[in-house]
Design a protein around this motif. Structure first.
Motif, PDB file in Angstrom:
ATOM      1  N   LEU A  33       0.860  -1.193   0.000  1.00 38.48           N
ATOM      2  CA  LEU A  33       0.000   0.000   0.000  1.00 38.48           C
ATOM      3  C   LEU A  33       0.892   1.237   0.000  1.00 38.48           C
ATOM      4  O   LEU A  33       1.776   1.384   0.855  1.00 38.48           O
ATOM      5  CB  LEU A  33      -0.902   0.012   1.242  1.00 38.48           C
ATOM      6  CG  LEU A  33      -1.837   1.220   1.389  1.00 38.48           C
ATOM      7  CD1 LEU A  33      -2.829   1.268   0.227  1.00 38.48           C
ATOM      8  CD2 LEU A  33      -2.580   1.182   2.727  1.00 38.48           C
ATOM      9  N   THR A  34       0.668   2.090  -0.975  1.00 42.05           N
ATOM     10  CA  THR A  34       1.486   3.304  -1.131  1.00 42.05           C
ATOM     11  C   THR A  34       0.616   4.539  -0.894  1.00 42.05           C
ATOM     12  O   THR A  34      -0.482   4.648  -1.455  1.00 42.05           O
ATOM     13  CB  THR A  34       2.112   3.383  -2.535  1.00 42.05           C
ATOM     14  OG1 THR A  34       2.916   2.216  -2.752  1.00 42.05           O
ATOM     15  CG2 THR A  34       2.971   4.629  -2.683  1.00 42.05           C
ATOM     16  N   ALA A  35       1.133   5.443  -0.062  1.00 45.34           N
ATOM     17  CA  ALA A  35       0.476   6.747   0.162  1.00 45.34           C
ATOM     18  C   ALA A  35       1.351   7.829  -0.458  1.00 45.34           C
ATOM     19  O   ALA A  35       2.578   7.800  -0.322  1.00 45.34           O
ATOM     20  CB  ALA A  35       0.291   7.007   1.660  1.00 45.34           C
ATOM     21  N   PHE A  36       0.727   8.786  -1.147  1.00 45.88           N
ATOM     22  CA  PHE A  36       1.504   9.838  -1.805  1.00 45.88           C
ATOM     23  C   PHE A  36       0.878  11.206  -1.524  1.00 45.88           C
ATOM     24  O   PHE A  36      -0.309  11.332  -1.278  1.00 45.88           O
ATOM     25  CB  PHE A  36       1.579   9.592  -3.318  1.00 45.88           C
ATOM     26  CG  PHE A  36       0.236   9.486  -3.984  1.00 45.88           C
ATOM     27  CD1 PHE A  36      -0.429   8.269  -4.075  1.00 45.88           C
ATOM     28  CD2 PHE A  36      -0.387  10.621  -4.516  1.00 45.88           C
ATOM     29  CE1 PHE A  36      -1.682   8.183  -4.687  1.00 45.88           C
ATOM     30  CE2 PHE A  36      -1.629  10.539  -5.123  1.00 45.88           C
ATOM     31  CZ  PHE A  36      -2.281   9.309  -5.208  1.00 45.88           C
ATOM     32  N   ASP A  37       1.759  12.223  -1.546  1.00 44.20           N
ATOM     33  CA  ASP A  37       1.266  13.594  -1.382  1.00 44.20           C
ATOM     34  C   ASP A  37       1.257  14.286  -2.738  1.00 44.20           C
ATOM     35  O   ASP A  37       1.466  13.645  -3.763  1.00 44.20           O
ATOM     36  CB  ASP A  37       2.102  14.358  -0.332  1.00 44.20           C
ATOM     37  CG  ASP A  37       3.571  14.491  -0.723  1.00 44.20           C
ATOM     38  OD1 ASP A  37       4.420  14.652   0.171  1.00 44.20           O
ATOM     39  OD2 ASP A  37       3.879  14.428  -1.951  1.00 44.20           O
ATOM     40  N   GLY A  38       1.041  15.625  -2.759  1.00 42.02           N
ATOM     41  CA  GLY A  38       0.887  16.314  -4.040  1.00 42.02           C
ATOM     42  C   GLY A  38       1.818  17.494  -4.191  1.00 42.02           C
ATOM     43  O   GLY A  38       1.489  18.446  -4.889  1.00 42.02           O
ATOM     44  N   GLY A  39       2.976  17.469  -3.534  1.00 44.44           N
ATOM     45  CA  GLY A  39       3.903  18.585  -3.670  1.00 44.44           C
ATOM     46  C   GLY A  39       4.557  18.635  -5.031  1.00 44.44           C
ATOM     47  O   GLY A  39       4.337  17.769  -5.898  1.00 44.44           O
ATOM     48  N   ASP A  40       5.391  19.697  -5.225  1.00 45.99           N
ATOM     49  CA  ASP A  40       6.099  19.816  -6.494  1.00 45.99           C
ATOM     50  C   ASP A  40       6.941  18.576  -6.756  1.00 45.99           C
ATOM     51  O   ASP A  40       7.070  18.103  -7.884  1.00 45.99           O
ATOM     52  CB  ASP A  40       6.990  21.061  -6.486  1.00 45.99           C
ATOM     53  CG  ASP A  40       6.165  22.333  -6.578  1.00 45.99           C
ATOM     54  OD1 ASP A  40       6.679  23.387  -6.200  1.00 45.99           O
ATOM     55  OD2 ASP A  40       4.997  22.249  -7.039  1.00 45.99           O
ATOM     56  N   ARG A  41       7.556  18.066  -5.714  1.00 49.91           N
ATOM     57  CA  ARG A  41       8.244  16.793  -5.798  1.00 49.91           C
ATOM     58  C   ARG A  41       7.459  15.829  -4.923  1.00 49.91           C
ATOM     59  O   ARG A  41       7.490  15.930  -3.693  1.00 49.91           O
ATOM     60  CB  ARG A  41       9.680  16.902  -5.308  1.00 49.91           C
ATOM     61  CG  ARG A  41      10.571  17.746  -6.213  1.00 49.91           C
ATOM     62  CD  ARG A  41      12.024  17.629  -5.809  1.00 49.91           C
ATOM     63  NE  ARG A  41      12.907  18.358  -6.709  1.00 49.91           N
ATOM     64  CZ  ARG A  41      14.240  18.372  -6.593  1.00 49.91           C
ATOM     65  NH1 ARG A  41      14.812  17.681  -5.623  1.00 49.91           N
ATOM     66  NH2 ARG A  41      14.980  19.050  -7.447  1.00 49.91           N
ATOM     67  N   VAL A  42       6.762  14.931  -5.556  1.00 52.18           N
ATOM     68  CA  VAL A  42       5.851  14.042  -4.828  1.00 52.18           C
ATOM     69  C   VAL A  42       6.655  13.111  -3.936  1.00 52.18           C
ATOM     70  O   VAL A  42       7.630  12.493  -4.365  1.00 52.18           O
ATOM     71  CB  VAL A  42       4.994  13.232  -5.815  1.00 52.18           C
ATOM     72  CG1 VAL A  42       4.142  12.216  -5.055  1.00 52.18           C
ATOM     73  CG2 VAL A  42       4.120  14.176  -6.639  1.00 52.18           C
ATOM     74  N   HIS A  43       6.227  13.036  -2.644  1.00 51.86           N
ATOM     75  CA  HIS A  43       6.814  12.097  -1.702  1.00 51.86           C
ATOM     76  C   HIS A  43       5.799  10.995  -1.435  1.00 51.86           C
ATOM     77  O   HIS A  43       4.582  11.197  -1.526  1.00 51.86           O
ATOM     78  CB  HIS A  43       7.160  12.805  -0.383  1.00 51.86           C
ATOM     79  CG  HIS A  43       8.189  13.875  -0.540  1.00 51.86           C
ATOM     80  ND1 HIS A  43       9.485  13.621  -0.899  1.00 51.86           N
ATOM     81  CD2 HIS A  43       8.110  15.231  -0.362  1.00 51.86           C
ATOM     82  CE1 HIS A  43      10.168  14.748  -0.942  1.00 51.86           C
ATOM     83  NE2 HIS A  43       9.345  15.756  -0.625  1.00 51.86           N
ATOM     84  N   SER A  44       6.327   9.838  -1.080  1.00 51.60           N
ATOM     85  CA  SER A  44       5.442   8.718  -0.815  1.00 51.60           C
ATOM     86  C   SER A  44       5.994   7.865   0.319  1.00 51.60           C
ATOM     87  O   SER A  44       7.177   7.935   0.655  1.00 51.60           O
ATOM     88  CB  SER A  44       5.247   7.862  -2.071  1.00 51.60           C
ATOM     89  OG  SER A  44       6.491   7.302  -2.482  1.00 51.60           O
ATOM     90  N   GLY A  45       5.093   7.058   0.889  1.00 54.64           N
ATOM     91  CA  GLY A  45       5.468   6.108   1.917  1.00 54.64           C
ATOM     92  C   GLY A  45       4.709   4.816   1.670  1.00 54.64           C
ATOM     93  O   GLY A  45       3.631   4.811   1.061  1.00 54.64           O
TER      94      GLY A  45
END
Length: 582
Positions: free
Chosen positions: A212-224
């Motif tokens: 399961l991957t969670a991602f954000d929406g910044g200019d450089r997308v980070h995920s966990g």
């Protein structure tokens, strides 16, 4: 904070807005700036000199400085360039958690005219945190006879950033039995759910491994990511159910550690291990785990650490109940911390004058100080006072700033030093107070001339006195201090019988003793009229005069002399009564 890659180019995103109106006499208005978090030390925030209407060199000349109280200073003044700059690393999440707007307030003091200006710096979020699940893996137990369409709650990720930089969505690794569906709760939080798409066969595959991957929406997308292990078990067709979807409780901040806060309760209608319910915190953060403890068997929530309303007045705690195979139910515990009057007011002296001339006009500023009480409501309202018998007054200025002023003209000869006690008292029950002591010296001004104890003096000296004989002594007193009270004596110049008075009498300028410069003859001089002047050593000097009359006392120093009648020249002896001249 989660580790992440920081973009140096984000420094280009610095946005600065300045709103500066007309300056008030003592009140200040806000200067507004905005700056991204995570900038390097010394980064430009705003042209504070320009926004104060000053040249950069005037910042040092006029004693411009930051006087804000509270947490570690985040900003500094560059006196060379006139800029407000960062004083260290700024972490928006540490400052404001997930608040939609993060603002740091500080005050700027112009020392020369004791003016305060409020500065508001908005900290702009940058995408410096990746979503985090807290645990690297989660096991979900699923009955092998579950029907397609059944949903299973998945762990949620947490991203401390806000807005577009916060958590935006989830993705599930490709597989033949499960899909991902993301629900949005009433609180706006996204809840991922695992949806069974095709019938399971434990004998064919006992465990399914998913990512399961969670991602954000910044200019450089980070995920966990989190590893999801789906273990197939025998049928468990009832999930636990909480007695309340939401628990609310209020507690005073001084409640002892170990006290029971409340008990959450969930039931499961299954039997055996399928119906055994245990409890745990969900999405637990360090702050929650340090303050609260949840008994996994009883559901009792107890106080684990010292609560402090001034640190946080509200806690939103997510709890879950799960049965043996792993079916879960969610609930919330909303804890409101009630303020207790446990903080005395704090007084911070920002500007202080230790000496003032006695001729200073009423309204002269002695001190500028700030009062703060960390409590809230009535407990945080503060009243300042000084003793009524002092010639001073307090005036409230900008925010929580107060000025100590003279109420009337001072008189050093009346009181030369004041010890002023400023008492700050809150409105709590019982009230708490803090005393601050301010010492003030009253500097002398030459405002008192020397004074003689009498308006005039009489002195007596017998004739035929020896030269240099002491005649009389005068003394004048000056209530001023130091050179302003040093008295010297002199005689006003005049003439007696054509000769200057200074040839008859002299006066010691230091002692005021008068001496005879000649031997007096009663038959020639019977009295002397003198004017004695006493002068102090002030700048300019002050003086006063006193009249002194010296009477010469007659002595029997002349034999009788026959003036009439004169002796006859013809030898007659006619008798008459003689006339004598003494």
């Amino acid at each position: 904070m989660a580790a992440s890659t920081y973009c140096p180019d984000c420094s280009r995103l610095i946005g600065i807005c300045v709103l500066l109106g007309a300056l008030w006499e003592i009140r200040a208005e806000h200067i507004l700036y905005s700056v991204p978090e995570e900038l390097e030390n010394g980064s430009f925030v705003g042209n504070i000199a320009k926004d104060l209407g000053l040249e950069p060199r005037e910042l040092a000349e006029r004693g411009v400085r930051i006087v804000s109280r509270g947490r570690t200073q985040l900003f500094a003044l560059n006196l060379r360039s006139g800029s407000l700059v960062t004083a260290g690393r700024i972490d928006r999440e540490e400052l404001c958690d997930r608040s939609p707007k993060c603002v740091v307030n500080l005050e700027i003091l112009l020392e020369d005219n004791v003016k305060i200006f409020g500065v508001e710096v908005e900290i702009i979020d940058v995408n410096d945190n990746a979503p985090n699940f807290g645990a690297e893996q989660r096991e979900i137990k699923v009955a092998e006879n579950e029907t397609p369409g059944t949903r299973f709650p998945l762990p949620e990720a947490f991203d401390p950033d806000i807005g577009i930089n916060s958590l935006q969505g989830y993705q599930l690794s490709s597989n033949g039995h499960f899909s991902l569906d993301v629900q949005r709760g009433a609180d706006g939080i996204k809840y991922p759910e695992l949806v069974l798409e095709r019938a399971l066969d434990r004998e064919e595959e006992a465990v399914h491994h998913l990512i399961l991957t969670a991602f954000d929406g910044g200019d450089r997308v980070h995920s966990g990511t989190a590893k999801i292990h789906v273990t197939l078990v025998d049928t468990n067709d009832n999930a636990p159910v909480f007695t309340q979807p939401e628990y609310r409780v209020s507690v005073q901040e001084n409640v002892p550690v170990g006290s029971r806060l409340l008990t959450v309760k969930a039931t499961d209608t299954d039997e055996g291990a399928n119906g055994e319910v245990t409890y745990s915190f969900r999405k637990v953060r360090d702050k929650i785990s340090q303050l609260f403890h949840l008994n996994s068997l009883t559901g009792d929530i107890t106080i684990l650490g010292d609560l402090d309303y001034e640190d946080s007045g509200f806690y939103d705690i997510d709890v879950e109940a799960h049965d043996g195979p792993g079916l879960r139910a969610r609930s919330k515990v909303l804890v409101t911390i009630l303020d207790v009057n446990d903080n005395a007011p704090e007084v911070t002296v920002t500007s202080l004058t230790s000496s003032i001339q006695e001729t200073s006009s009423p309204g002269t500023v002695i001190a500028l100080f700030n009062v703060h009480d960390s409590d809230s409501g009535e407990n945080g309202l503060v009243t300042c006072s000084i003793p009524d018998n002092l010639p001073f007054t307090l005036e409230k200025t900008f925010g929580n700033y107060h000025r100590l002023l003279t109420h009337r003209t001072l008189d050093r000869e009346e009181v030369s030093e004041y010890n002023i006690t400023v008492t700050a008292t809150d409105h709590g029950t019982p009230p708490l107070s803090t005393e601050t002591h301010i010492s003030l010296n009253v500097a002398d001004v030459n405002d008192n001339p020397p004074a003689f104890p009498q308006a005039s003096y009489l002195a007596y000296i017998p004739e035929n006195n020896p030269r240099g004989a002491s005649i009389f002594s005068v003394t004048a007193h000056d209530p001023d201090s130091n050179e302003n009270s040093m008295v010297t004596y002199s005689l006003a110049e005049d003439k007696l019988q054509g000769a200057p008075l200074s040839s008859y009498v002299s006066i010691n300028s230091d002692t005021g003793v008068l001496y005879a410069l000649r031997s007096f003859d009663y038959e020639q001089v019977r009295d002397l009229q003198l004017l004695v002047t006493a002068s102090d050593s002030g700048d300019p000097p002050l003086s006063s005069n006193v009249s002194l009359t010296i009477f010469v006392l007659d002595q029997n120093d002349n034999a009788p002399e026959i003036l009439y009648p004169a002796l006859p020249t013809d030898g007659s002896t006619e008798k008459e009564n003689p006339v004598f001249n003494r």
